[in-house]
Design an enzyme around this catalytic site. Structure first.
Site, PDB file in Angstrom:
ATOM      1  N   GLY A  46      49.629  34.070  40.153  1.00 40.81           N
ATOM      2  CA  GLY A  46      48.747  33.001  39.708  1.00 40.81           C
ATOM      3  C   GLY A  46      48.818  32.871  38.201  1.00 40.81           C
ATOM      4  O   GLY A  46      49.100  33.844  37.498  1.00 40.81           O
ATOM      5  N   GLN A  51      46.596  30.350  29.865  1.00 40.66           N
ATOM      6  CA  GLN A  51      47.451  31.517  29.609  1.00 40.66           C
ATOM      7  C   GLN A  51      48.765  31.123  28.939  1.00 40.66           C
ATOM      8  O   GLN A  51      49.475  31.988  28.429  1.00 40.66           O
ATOM      9  CB  GLN A  51      47.723  32.277  30.907  1.00 40.66           C
ATOM     10  CG  GLN A  51      46.477  32.964  31.462  1.00 40.66           C
ATOM     11  CD  GLN A  51      46.779  33.664  32.759  1.00 40.66           C
ATOM     12  OE1 GLN A  51      46.698  33.072  33.824  1.00 40.66           O
ATOM     13  NE2 GLN A  51      47.163  34.922  32.659  1.00 40.66           N
ATOM     14  N   CYS A  99      46.701  41.086  35.521  1.00 40.07           N
ATOM     15  CA  CYS A  99      46.714  39.790  34.850  1.00 40.07           C
ATOM     16  C   CYS A  99      47.928  39.713  33.932  1.00 40.07           C
ATOM     17  O   CYS A  99      48.223  40.667  33.220  1.00 40.07           O
ATOM     18  CB  CYS A  99      45.428  39.635  34.042  1.00 40.07           C
ATOM     19  SG  CYS A  99      45.278  38.069  33.182  1.00 40.07           S
ATOM     20  N   LEU A 100      48.616  38.576  33.972  1.00 41.38           N
ATOM     21  CA  LEU A 100      49.791  38.403  33.113  1.00 41.38           C
ATOM     22  C   LEU A 100      49.418  38.433  31.625  1.00 41.38           C
ATOM     23  O   LEU A 100      50.263  38.733  30.791  1.00 41.38           O
ATOM     24  CB  LEU A 100      50.520  37.101  33.468  1.00 41.38           C
ATOM     25  CG  LEU A 100      51.111  37.053  34.874  1.00 41.38           C
ATOM     26  CD1 LEU A 100      51.704  35.678  35.163  1.00 41.38           C
ATOM     27  CD2 LEU A 100      52.153  38.138  35.067  1.00 41.38           C
ATOM     28  N   HIS A 141      39.828  34.605  40.274  1.00 39.00           N
ATOM     29  CA  HIS A 141      40.397  35.170  39.042  1.00 39.00           C
ATOM     30  C   HIS A 141      40.893  34.051  38.129  1.00 39.00           C
ATOM     31  O   HIS A 141      40.613  34.035  36.924  1.00 39.00           O
ATOM     32  CB  HIS A 141      41.539  36.121  39.428  1.00 39.00           C
ATOM     33  CG  HIS A 141      42.296  36.710  38.284  1.00 39.00           C
ATOM     34  ND1 HIS A 141      42.244  38.053  37.980  1.00 39.00           N
ATOM     35  CD2 HIS A 141      43.148  36.151  37.377  1.00 39.00           C
ATOM     36  CE1 HIS A 141      43.030  38.277  36.929  1.00 39.00           C
ATOM     37  NE2 HIS A 141      43.590  37.147  36.553  1.00 39.00           N
ATOM     38  N   GLU A 142      41.644  33.101  38.705  1.00 35.86           N
ATOM     39  CA  GLU A 142      42.223  32.024  37.890  1.00 35.86           C
ATOM     40  C   GLU A 142      41.166  31.037  37.404  1.00 35.86           C
ATOM     41  O   GLU A 142      41.234  30.562  36.267  1.00 35.86           O
ATOM     42  CB  GLU A 142      43.335  31.305  38.661  1.00 35.86           C
ATOM     43  CG  GLU A 142      44.512  32.194  39.047  1.00 35.86           C
ATOM     44  CD  GLU A 142      45.172  32.930  37.895  1.00 35.86           C
ATOM     45  OE1 GLU A 142      45.100  32.472  36.735  1.00 35.86           O
ATOM     46  OE2 GLU A 142      45.770  33.985  38.142  1.00 35.86           O
ATOM     47  N   HIS A 145      39.585  32.316  34.390  1.00 39.54           N
ATOM     48  CA  HIS A 145      40.373  32.042  33.177  1.00 39.54           C
ATOM     49  C   HIS A 145      39.988  30.694  32.580  1.00 39.54           C
ATOM     50  O   HIS A 145      39.885  30.553  31.359  1.00 39.54           O
ATOM     51  CB  HIS A 145      41.880  32.012  33.476  1.00 39.54           C
ATOM     52  CG  HIS A 145      42.555  33.327  33.363  1.00 39.54           C
ATOM     53  ND1 HIS A 145      42.595  34.058  32.203  1.00 39.54           N
ATOM     54  CD2 HIS A 145      43.251  34.047  34.283  1.00 39.54           C
ATOM     55  CE1 HIS A 145      43.281  35.169  32.407  1.00 39.54           C
ATOM     56  NE2 HIS A 145      43.676  35.196  33.665  1.00 39.54           N
TER      57      HIS A 145
END
Length: 175
Positions: A46, A51, A99-100, A141-142, A145
Site C-alpha cells: 500500500g 508518501q 511502512c515504506l 493504515h493508508e 497517512h
C-alpha cells in the site's frame, strides 16, 4: 510511469493532512501510475500519495499473494480516491504492520477487525466496500497517512520515541 522517491521519517510532510481530489484528471492518473510503480519497486502492498510528497487523498494498494508454485504473482491493483471509513466493527484484530516511510521497522498494531470504506475509483465512480483481515488493516493504515497519522502513533510513547530518535539520527547522518 516513473519511480518517485518515498519520503522517510522524520520528514514533516508525513504529518500533513492531505487535500481531497476534486476530479480524476490525467495528472491524477499519472500520479496513480507512478505510485503503483513506486509501490511495486519498494516492494510494498500500500502507498498513500503523501508518501511520495503529494498531499492528495489518493491510495494505491495490491494485496495479491504469490501463487503457490512460486511463479509470477497475478497483480490486483486497487485505487482509492478520497477514501473514508464510514463504519467500524467493535471487534479488534492485531496485525504486524510496517511502512515504506519507516523502513525495516515492524510492530503489532490493534485496529478494528472490519471497516466499511467509501471512495471514488479511477473512473470517478463513488463506491463502498466492506473490508476485513489484511484489507481492513491496510486501508486503515493508508487512510491514516492521509490524515498525518503513522502506525507508530498506536505504539507506547517509549517505543514511538525510540523509533523517532533512530530515524532522526539516520536522517542527520545522511545529510
Amino acid at each position: 510511469m516513473s519511480l518517485r522517491e518515498i519520503i522517510i521519517l522524520p520528514d514533516k510532510q508525513l504529518r500533513l493532512v492531505s487535500k481531497p481530489v476534486e476530479k480524476v484528471t490525467p495528472e491524477i492518473r499519472q500520479l496513480v501510475d507512478d505510485m503503483f510503480q513506486t509501490m511495486y519497486d519498494a516492494p510494498g502492498i500500500g502507498l498513500a500519495a503523501i508518501q511520495v510528497a503529494q498531499p492528495l487523498r489518493v491510495i494505491t494498494m495490491d494485496l495479491a499473494k504469490p501463487d503457490a508454485e512460486g511463479g509470477e504473482t497475478k497483480r490486483e491493483p486497487r485505487v482509492f480516491i478520497n477514501p473514508e471509513i464510514i463504519a467500524r466493527s467493535d471487534e479488534l484484530s492485531v496485525y504486524e504492520e510496517g511502512c515504506l516511510s519507516i523502513p525495516e521497522y515492524y510492530e503489532e498494531v490493534e485496529r478494528p477487525a472490519r471497516v466499511r470504506v467509501r471512495f471514488i475509483d479511477l473512473d470517478g465512480k463513488l463506491r463502498e466496500e466492506d473490508a476485513e483481515g489484511l484489507y481492513a488493516t491496510c486501508i486503515q493504515h493508508e487512510i491514516d497517512h492521509l490524515n498525518g497519522v503513522l502506525f507508530i502513533d498506536y505504539l507506547s510513547k517509549l517505543k514511538r520515541d525510540r523509533v523517532m530518535k533512530k530515524f532522526t539520527k539516520a536522517a542527520k547522518r545522511a545529510e
